[in-house]
Design an enzyme around this catalytic site. Structure first.
Site, PDB file in Angstrom:
ATOM      1  N   GLY A  34       0.783  -1.226   0.000  1.00  0.00           N
ATOM      2  CA  GLY A  34       0.000   0.000   0.000  1.00  0.00           C
ATOM      3  C   GLY A  34       0.818   1.281   0.000  1.00  0.00           C
ATOM      4  CG  LEU A  38       7.591  -2.376  -4.169  1.00  0.00           C
ATOM      5  CD1 LEU A  38       8.171  -3.098  -5.387  1.00  0.00           C
ATOM      6  CD2 LEU A  38       6.489  -3.221  -3.529  1.00  0.00           C
ATOM      7  N   GLY A  39       9.575  -2.006  -0.235  1.00  0.00           N
ATOM      8  CA  GLY A  39      10.684  -2.022   0.728  1.00  0.00           C
ATOM      9  C   GLY A  39      10.268  -1.933   2.184  1.00  0.00           C
ATOM     10  CB  CYS A  42      13.651  -2.540   6.272  1.00  0.00           C
ATOM     11  SG  CYS A  42      15.417  -2.716   6.077  1.00  0.00           S
ATOM     12  N   GLY A 176      14.014   4.687  26.003  1.00  0.00           N
ATOM     13  CA  GLY A 176      14.371   3.325  25.596  1.00  0.00           C
ATOM     14  C   GLY A 176      15.785   3.247  25.049  1.00  0.00           C
ATOM     15  CD  GLU A 199      16.198   0.543  28.970  1.00  0.00           C
ATOM     16  OE1 GLU A 199      16.010   0.898  27.792  1.00  0.00           O
ATOM     17  OE2 GLU A 199      15.545  -0.380  29.524  1.00  0.00           O
ATOM     18  N   GLY A 268      10.105  -0.161  21.632  1.00  0.00           N
ATOM     19  CA  GLY A 268       9.765  -1.439  21.020  1.00  0.00           C
ATOM     20  C   GLY A 268       8.735  -1.295  19.906  1.00  0.00           C
ATOM     21  CG  MET A 315       9.902  -7.599  15.954  1.00  0.00           C
ATOM     22  SD  MET A 315       8.914  -6.239  16.552  1.00  0.00           S
ATOM     23  CE  MET A 315       7.291  -6.979  16.592  1.00  0.00           C
ATOM     24  CG  HIS A 441      48.912  -8.434   8.824  1.00  0.00           C
ATOM     25  ND1 HIS A 441      48.425  -8.007  10.040  1.00  0.00           N
ATOM     26  CD2 HIS A 441      50.007  -7.672   8.549  1.00  0.00           C
ATOM     27  CE1 HIS A 441      49.219  -7.040  10.498  1.00  0.00           C
ATOM     28  NE2 HIS A 441      50.171  -6.822   9.611  1.00  0.00           N
TER      29      HIS A 441
END
Ligand code: NAI
Length: 462
Positions: A34, A38-39, A42, A176, A199, A268, A315, A441
């Site tokens: 919707g 797209l995506g 994230c 948080g 927190e 959250g 998640m 290295h």
């Protein structure tokens, strides 16, 4: 005849990956989305835009703190916030268009609009009804605020609002100290905001190995973030151009408030399944709102599957992607599988933090005999050359068998380094297997090898 073999609802990392894999396996596939692009969360308002801002602000930090030492003289860059946001939007655009291209390439139909499931085997998008032999719900999650806190996405924001503030706030309170709070808090601290993270727990990053968590907090504090721990936020009072955050300290029930130009609520996320019609269909949910699935991502409704943030588990975009590929295989009659014991977690602060498998606390709780091999990036030549000596690698291995049980990294490129250990764990490797593998290295990855050596006869550069 059904219009589609599979209709995937949701075009985020779980959904679009699932749709592409279904098409690759020869199934006629559509994906319902919707948003205008797209995506999912994230790409549009989560992982990707935040990484652009983290990169931009880390570059600023480098210019302000390390350029002169490297002989790069001159004025530090000033911040053009509008341009920084437009760079971020450009990054989003490139990625979302990329998925549109992949859909065309793989012949996945994008059904534009919000989908619902009127009955098993049917998906409604707008006024159009489509038949599908299989339906995959990949509708993701949304920010879950605290009771009594009203988010306006201007002064009281979730991560979505924090990615497009009209100006850099002078002060910010982050509620948080999880992944979102620390990543976005870092961005604004580097841009000069006075950031205070409040927190509930007595430590940051819930669920993370405690030693790593302490080390991250120390380093973030050095970068200017303030922490109020053991504090339960009770409410946020909107003022005209600010907000007042009220909290109670858990140790003595004393109450205090903090004023800030912007308050980021990062307490959250919760599954997003609104409008699908799950209740009417009788789809079983778990007590915390996730869709209940079996070992093959099937719901209790025949032909309806669910993956990603909408179901149980961490998640994380990559967990959703894995489930998307696996359920596509199940639908195609193959054997989809996800190893939930080897799902890495990464926090893209500076330094990065990455972990996989068990923490020391979990191993102790299980009463398991283990050994810990540790190596500091201070002993890694490459890290020292680029001002990245903060942090360490810790590998946890079974005391008897030497099999790797977990790994925790704080340091440069930790989010990439962790995958060497993920592969090792997938193959049931021992710490010695890693230690005996030649590492180029000078690379950061030598620190992983040294930590593996520390599980045996000892690291060389410690
Ligand atoms: P989170 O669950 O990681 O952290 C929320 C924090 O808020 C916890 O530490 C909790 O104790 C605290 N909290 C809850 N109520 C509180 C109160 N009343 N007062 C004070 N503190 C309180 O959640 P976050 O950071 O919002 O992230 C949501 C999800 O998104 C997570 O599952 C995370 O894994 C995912 N995510 C992953 C990213 C990554 O992989 N790099 C980036 C961003 C998000």
């Amino acid at each position: 005849m059904a219009d589609y073999d599979v209709i995937v609802i949701g075009g985020g990392p779980g959904g679009y990956v699932c749709a592409i894999r279904c098409a690759q396996l020869g199934l006629k596939t559509a994906c319902v989305e919707g948003r205008e692009t797209l995506g999912g969360t994230c790409l549009n308002v989560g992982c990707i835009p935040s990484k652009a801002l983290l990169h931009a602000t880390h570059s600023l930090h480098e210019a302000e703190h390390n350029f002169a030492t490297m002989g790069l003289k001159g004025k530090s860059p000033s911040v053009d916030w509008k341009q920084m946001l437009s760079y971020k939007d450009d990054v989003i655009g490139q990625n979302t268009k990329g998925i549109e291209f992949l859909f065309k390439k793989n012949k996945v139909d994008w059904l534009k609009g919000w989908g619902s499931i009127p009955a098993a085997g049917q998906v409604k998008v707008g006024e159009e009804l489509h038949n599908a032999k299989n339906i995959v719900i990949a509708t993701g999650s949304e920010a879950s605020s605290l009771p009594g806190i009203e988010v306006d996405e201007k002064i009281v924001v979730t991560s979505t609002g924090a990615l497009e503030l009209p100006k850099i706030p002078k002060s910010m309170v982050v509620i948080g100290a999880g992944v979102i709070g620390l990543e976005m808090g870092s961005v604004y601290a580097r841009l000069g905001s006075e950031v205070t993270v409040v927190e509930y727990l007595d430590h940051i990053t819930p669920g993370m190995d405690a030693e790593i968590s302490r080390s991250l907090q120390k380093l973030l504090k050095k970068q200017g973030l303030n922490f109020v721990l053991g504090a339960a936020v009770q409410g946020v009072e909107p003022l005209k151009t600010k907000a007042k955050v009220g909290y109670k300290l858990r140790k003595d029930d004393s109450e205090a408030t903090l004023d800030a130009d912007v308050v980021l609520v990062a307490t959250g996320r919760k599954p997003f399944t609104d409008g699908l019609g799950l209740q009417a269909l009788g789809v079983e949910l778990l007590p915390r709102g996730q869709i209940k699935t079996d070992g093959h991502w099937a719901t209790n409704l025949p032909g309806v599957y669910a993956i990603g943030d909408a179901i149980e588990g961490p998640m994380l975009a990559h967990k959703a992607e894995d489930e998307g590929m696996a359920v596509a295989e199940v639908i195609a009659g193959k054997s989809g599988h996800v190893n939930y014991g080897v799902i890495p977690g990464v926090i893209y602060t500076h330094p990065e933090v990455a972990s996989v498998g068990k923490t020391e606390e979990q191993l102790k709780e299980e009463g398991r005999a283990y050994k810990a091999g540790k190596f500091s990036f201070m002993g890694n030549a490459r890290a020292k050359a680029v001002f990245a000596g903060d942090g360490f690698v810790k590998i946890l291995a079974d005391k008897e068998t030497d099999r790797i049980l977990g790994a925790h990294i704080i340091g440069p490129a930790a989010g990439d380094l962790i995958h060497e250990i993920c592969v090792a764990m997938e193959f049931g490797a021992s710490a010695q297997d890693l230690a005996l593998t030649c590492h180029a290295h000078p690379t950061y990855s030598e620190a992983v090898r040294e930590a593996a050596l520390a599980c045996g006869d000892g690291a060389i550069h410690a």
